[in-house]
Design a protein around this motif. Structure first.
Motif, PDB file in Angstrom:
ATOM      1  N   ALA A   1      26.939 -31.966   5.558  1.00 21.95           N
ATOM      2  CA  ALA A   1      28.220 -31.722   5.628  1.00 21.95           C
ATOM      3  C   ALA A   1      28.468 -31.247   6.890  1.00 21.95           C
ATOM      4  O   ALA A   1      29.465 -31.619   8.322  1.00 21.95           O
ATOM      5  CB  ALA A   1      28.883 -30.320   4.477  1.00 21.95           C
ATOM      6  N   ASN A   2      27.783 -30.354   6.921  1.00 21.42           N
ATOM      7  CA  ASN A   2      28.158 -29.828   8.954  1.00 21.42           C
ATOM      8  C   ASN A   2      27.859 -30.803   9.616  1.00 21.42           C
ATOM      9  O   ASN A   2      28.722 -31.351  10.693  1.00 21.42           O
ATOM     10  CB  ASN A   2      27.199 -28.283   8.842  1.00 21.42           C
ATOM     11  N   VAL A   3      26.434 -31.777   9.375  1.00 23.28           N
ATOM     12  CA  VAL A   3      26.190 -32.788   9.964  1.00 23.28           C
ATOM     13  C   VAL A   3      27.380 -33.434  10.397  1.00 23.28           C
ATOM     14  O   VAL A   3      27.742 -34.027  11.637  1.00 23.28           O
ATOM     15  CB  VAL A   3      25.030 -33.812   9.544  1.00 23.28           C
ATOM     16  N   ASP A   4      28.163 -34.393   8.816  1.00 23.68           N
ATOM     17  CA  ASP A   4      29.827 -34.483   9.053  1.00 23.68           C
ATOM     18  C   ASP A   4      30.501 -34.430  10.352  1.00 23.68           C
ATOM     19  O   ASP A   4      31.532 -34.821  10.718  1.00 23.68           O
ATOM     20  CB  ASP A   4      29.908 -35.589   8.030  1.00 23.68           C
ATOM     21  N   ASP A   5      30.837 -32.865   9.771  1.00 21.53           N
ATOM     22  CA  ASP A   5      32.291 -32.202  10.465  1.00 21.53           C
ATOM     23  C   ASP A   5      31.635 -32.343  11.986  1.00 21.53           C
ATOM     24  O   ASP A   5      32.535 -32.676  12.802  1.00 21.53           O
ATOM     25  CB  ASP A   5      32.393 -31.107   9.612  1.00 21.53           C
ATOM     26  N   ALA A   6      30.275 -32.015  12.076  1.00 23.85           N
ATOM     27  CA  ALA A   6      30.018 -32.278  13.984  1.00 23.85           C
ATOM     28  C   ALA A   6      30.175 -33.127  14.320  1.00 23.85           C
ATOM     29  O   ALA A   6      30.927 -33.492  15.543  1.00 23.85           O
ATOM     30  CB  ALA A   6      29.233 -31.427  14.103  1.00 23.85           C
ATOM     31  N   ALA A   7      29.833 -34.669  13.802  1.00 21.30           N
ATOM     32  CA  ALA A   7      30.017 -35.524  14.034  1.00 21.30           C
ATOM     33  C   ALA A   7      31.595 -36.511  14.294  1.00 21.30           C
ATOM     34  O   ALA A   7      31.742 -36.847  15.388  1.00 21.30           O
ATOM     35  CB  ALA A   7      29.170 -36.798  13.412  1.00 21.30           C
ATOM     36  N   ALA A   8      32.344 -36.147  13.393  1.00 15.81           N
ATOM     37  CA  ALA A   8      33.931 -35.944  13.450  1.00 15.81           C
ATOM     38  C   ALA A   8      34.256 -35.520  14.638  1.00 15.81           C
ATOM     39  O   ALA A   8      35.300 -35.129  14.308  1.00 15.81           O
ATOM     40  CB  ALA A   8      34.495 -35.714  12.093  1.00 15.81           C
TER      41      ALA A   8
ATOM     42  N   SER B   1      16.478 -15.678   8.876  1.00 23.01           N
ATOM     43  CA  SER B   1      15.614 -16.054   9.382  1.00 23.01           C
ATOM     44  C   SER B   1      16.321 -16.506  10.559  1.00 23.01           C
ATOM     45  O   SER B   1      15.242 -16.528  11.773  1.00 23.01           O
ATOM     46  CB  SER B   1      14.781 -16.334   9.038  1.00 23.01           C
ATOM     47  N   PHE B   2      17.240 -16.942  10.450  1.00 24.18           N
ATOM     48  CA  PHE B   2      17.399 -17.813  11.832  1.00 24.18           C
ATOM     49  C   PHE B   2      18.851 -17.440  11.823  1.00 24.18           C
ATOM     50  O   PHE B   2      19.430 -17.715  11.411  1.00 24.18           O
ATOM     51  CB  PHE B   2      17.440 -19.553  10.838  1.00 24.18           C
ATOM     52  N   ASP B   3      18.777 -18.367  13.809  1.00 26.53           N
ATOM     53  CA  ASP B   3      20.498 -18.373  13.894  1.00 26.53           C
ATOM     54  C   ASP B   3      20.436 -19.433  14.205  1.00 26.53           C
ATOM     55  O   ASP B   3      19.910 -19.892  15.178  1.00 26.53           O
ATOM     56  CB  ASP B   3      20.075 -17.000  15.125  1.00 26.53           C
ATOM     57  N   THR B   4      21.844 -20.418  13.897  1.00 27.05           N
ATOM     58  CA  THR B   4      21.825 -22.019  13.896  1.00 27.05           C
ATOM     59  C   THR B   4      23.237 -22.053  14.647  1.00 27.05           C
ATOM     60  O   THR B   4      24.636 -21.636  13.861  1.00 27.05           O
ATOM     61  CB  THR B   4      21.242 -22.615  12.755  1.00 27.05           C
ATOM     62  N   THR B   5      23.265 -23.171  14.991  1.00 26.65           N
ATOM     63  CA  THR B   5      25.183 -23.946  16.470  1.00 26.65           C
ATOM     64  C   THR B   5      24.799 -24.886  15.351  1.00 26.65           C
ATOM     65  O   THR B   5      23.952 -25.670  16.147  1.00 26.65           O
ATOM     66  CB  THR B   5      24.983 -23.196  17.351  1.00 26.65           C
ATOM     67  N   ILE B   6      25.273 -25.695  14.877  1.00 28.69           N
ATOM     68  CA  ILE B   6      25.864 -27.484  14.683  1.00 28.69           C
ATOM     69  C   ILE B   6      26.775 -27.965  15.882  1.00 28.69           C
ATOM     70  O   ILE B   6      28.102 -27.540  15.298  1.00 28.69           O
ATOM     71  CB  ILE B   6      25.752 -28.012  13.519  1.00 28.69           C
ATOM     72  N   SER B   7      26.617 -28.816  15.830  1.00 32.33           N
ATOM     73  CA  SER B   7      28.043 -28.995  16.990  1.00 32.33           C
ATOM     74  C   SER B   7      27.875 -30.162  17.564  1.00 32.33           C
ATOM     75  O   SER B   7      26.817 -31.290  17.187  1.00 32.33           O
ATOM     76  CB  SER B   7      27.903 -28.641  18.632  1.00 32.33           C
ATOM     77  N   ALA B   8      28.475 -31.534  17.979  1.00 30.52           N
ATOM     78  CA  ALA B   8      28.586 -32.640  18.225  1.00 30.52           C
ATOM     79  C   ALA B   8      27.598 -33.396  19.235  1.00 30.52           C
ATOM     80  O   ALA B   8      26.449 -33.805  18.852  1.00 30.52           O
ATOM     81  CB  ALA B   8      29.973 -32.943  18.657  1.00 30.52           C
ATOM     82  N   SER B   9      27.001 -32.443  19.810  1.00 29.21           N
ATOM     83  CA  SER B   9      25.765 -32.608  20.891  1.00 29.21           C
ATOM     84  C   SER B   9      24.587 -32.089  19.505  1.00 29.21           C
ATOM     85  O   SER B   9      23.193 -32.789  20.878  1.00 29.21           O
ATOM     86  CB  SER B   9      25.996 -31.536  22.034  1.00 29.21           C
ATOM     87  N   GLY B  10      24.714 -32.168  18.705  1.00 30.95           N
ATOM     88  CA  GLY B  10      23.206 -31.081  18.244  1.00 30.95           C
ATOM     89  C   GLY B  10      23.020 -29.770  17.137  1.00 30.95           C
ATOM     90  O   GLY B  10      24.687 -29.429  17.098  1.00 30.95           O
ATOM     91  N   ILE B  11      22.034 -29.595  16.769  1.00 32.12           N
ATOM     92  CA  ILE B  11      21.336 -28.201  16.844  1.00 32.12           C
ATOM     93  C   ILE B  11      20.400 -27.241  17.665  1.00 32.12           C
ATOM     94  O   ILE B  11      20.000 -28.033  18.369  1.00 32.12           O
ATOM     95  CB  ILE B  11      20.537 -28.673  15.157  1.00 32.12           C
ATOM     96  N   ARG B  12      20.775 -26.163  17.900  1.00 30.02           N
ATOM     97  CA  ARG B  12      20.435 -25.449  18.195  1.00 30.02           C
ATOM     98  C   ARG B  12      20.167 -24.517  17.314  1.00 30.02           C
ATOM     99  O   ARG B  12      20.835 -23.731  17.157  1.00 30.02           O
ATOM    100  CB  ARG B  12      20.737 -24.563  19.605  1.00 30.02           C
ATOM    101  N   PHE B  13      18.435 -23.773  16.999  1.00 27.78           N
ATOM    102  CA  PHE B  13      18.039 -22.708  16.193  1.00 27.78           C
ATOM    103  C   PHE B  13      17.220 -21.291  17.088  1.00 27.78           C
ATOM    104  O   PHE B  13      16.237 -22.266  18.237  1.00 27.78           O
ATOM    105  CB  PHE B  13      17.844 -22.783  15.266  1.00 27.78           C
ATOM    106  N   ARG B  14      17.082 -20.604  15.942  1.00 25.48           N
ATOM    107  CA  ARG B  14      16.112 -19.634  16.357  1.00 25.48           C
ATOM    108  C   ARG B  14      15.607 -19.348  15.345  1.00 25.48           C
ATOM    109  O   ARG B  14      16.696 -18.109  14.886  1.00 25.48           O
ATOM    110  CB  ARG B  14      16.258 -19.439  17.745  1.00 25.48           C
ATOM    111  N   ASN B  15      14.813 -18.626  15.441  1.00 25.64           N
ATOM    112  CA  ASN B  15      13.853 -17.956  14.421  1.00 25.64           C
ATOM    113  C   ASN B  15      13.867 -16.383  15.185  1.00 25.64           C
ATOM    114  O   ASN B  15      12.842 -15.977  15.948  1.00 25.64           O
ATOM    115  CB  ASN B  15      12.331 -18.427  13.840  1.00 25.64           C
ATOM    116  N   PHE B  16      14.731 -15.657  14.409  1.00 19.16           N
ATOM    117  CA  PHE B  16      13.986 -14.372  14.587  1.00 19.16           C
ATOM    118  C   PHE B  16      13.353 -13.740  14.379  1.00 19.16           C
ATOM    119  O   PHE B  16      12.344 -12.384  15.191  1.00 19.16           O
ATOM    120  CB  PHE B  16      15.823 -13.351  13.860  1.00 19.16           C
ATOM    121  N   TYR B  17      11.359 -14.423  13.344  1.00 16.47           N
ATOM    122  CA  TYR B  17      10.675 -13.788  13.455  1.00 16.47           C
ATOM    123  C   TYR B  17       9.255 -14.401  14.166  1.00 16.47           C
ATOM    124  O   TYR B  17       7.969 -13.718  14.178  1.00 16.47           O
ATOM    125  CB  TYR B  17      10.492 -13.486  12.132  1.00 16.47           C
TER     126      TYR B  17
END
Length: 149
Positions: A49-56, A67-83
Motif C-alpha cells: 500500500a505504501n508503494v502504491d500511495d507513493a507512486a500515486a 530495527s529500521f528507520d524508513t522513508t518511502i516516497s515517490a523517489s523510492g525508499i531510504r532506510f537505515r538499520n539502527f544496529y
C-alpha cells in the motif's frame, strides 16, 4: 527479472540471495524485507500500500520499527538499520515495488502449519483473509486488489 530471491531455510525462516547471486546491490533491500516483514502477510500488505500511495503522489507516513528507520516516497525508499551501520539503503520506487511484490508472492506460497486456526475468516485461504483483515483495519480497499490479488 527478480532482483532478490526469497526462500525458507531449514528452520522455516525467510532468507534471501541477490540476483544474480553475489551481486551486492540489493543485499540491504533483501535484509530490510525479511527483517521488517518476516512471515507477516499483513506487514507486506502495508508495504504494498505504501508503494502504491507513493507512486500515486499520496503521502506515506514514515515507517519506524525496532530495527529500521524508513522513508518511502515517490523517489523510492531510504532506510537505515539502527544496529548495523552497513545496513543502509536507497532504492528507486520501481526497485522497491518489484521486490515487495515478489516477497508477497513468496509469503503467499508458504503453507499454513497443519492444524493452524485463524480467528478471522478461517474458511478462506490465508492471503485472502489477510487482505480482508487489512481492508477492515484501514477502512479502505487495498490498492493492489485486482492487480496482485
Amino acid at each position: 527479472m527478480a532482483l532478490v530471491y526469497f526462500f525458507l531455510n531449514e528452520n522455516g525462516r525467510p532468507r534471501f540471495r541477490t540476483v544474480p547471486e553475489g551481486d551486492e546491490k540489493y543485499r540491504a533491500l533483501g535484509a530490510w524485507m525479511i527483517g521488517e516483514m518476516g512471515t507477516h502477510l499483513g506487514v507486506c500488505l502495508d508495504a504494498l500500500a505504501n508503494v502504491d500511495d507513493a507512486a500515486a503522489g499520496r503521502p506515506v507516513e514514515p515507517w519506524s520499527s525496532e530495527s529500521f528507520d524508513t522513508t518511502i516516497s515517490a523517489s523510492g525508499i531510504r532506510f537505515r538499520n539502527f544496529y548495523a551501520v552497513q545496513e543502509c539503503g536507497a532504492y528507486t520506487l520501481d526497485e522497491l515495488r518489484s521486490v515487495v511484490e515478489d516477497y508477497w508472492r513468496f509469503l503467499c506460497a508458504i503453507p499454513e502449519p497443519p492444524g493452524a486456526y485463524r480467528e478471522y475468516w478461517p474458511e478462506l485461504p490465508r492471503p485472502e483473509a489477510e487482505v480482508l483483515l487489512w481492508e477492515r483495519v484501514w477502512k479502505r480497499r487495498h490498492p493492489y486488489r485486482g492487480r496482485l490479488f
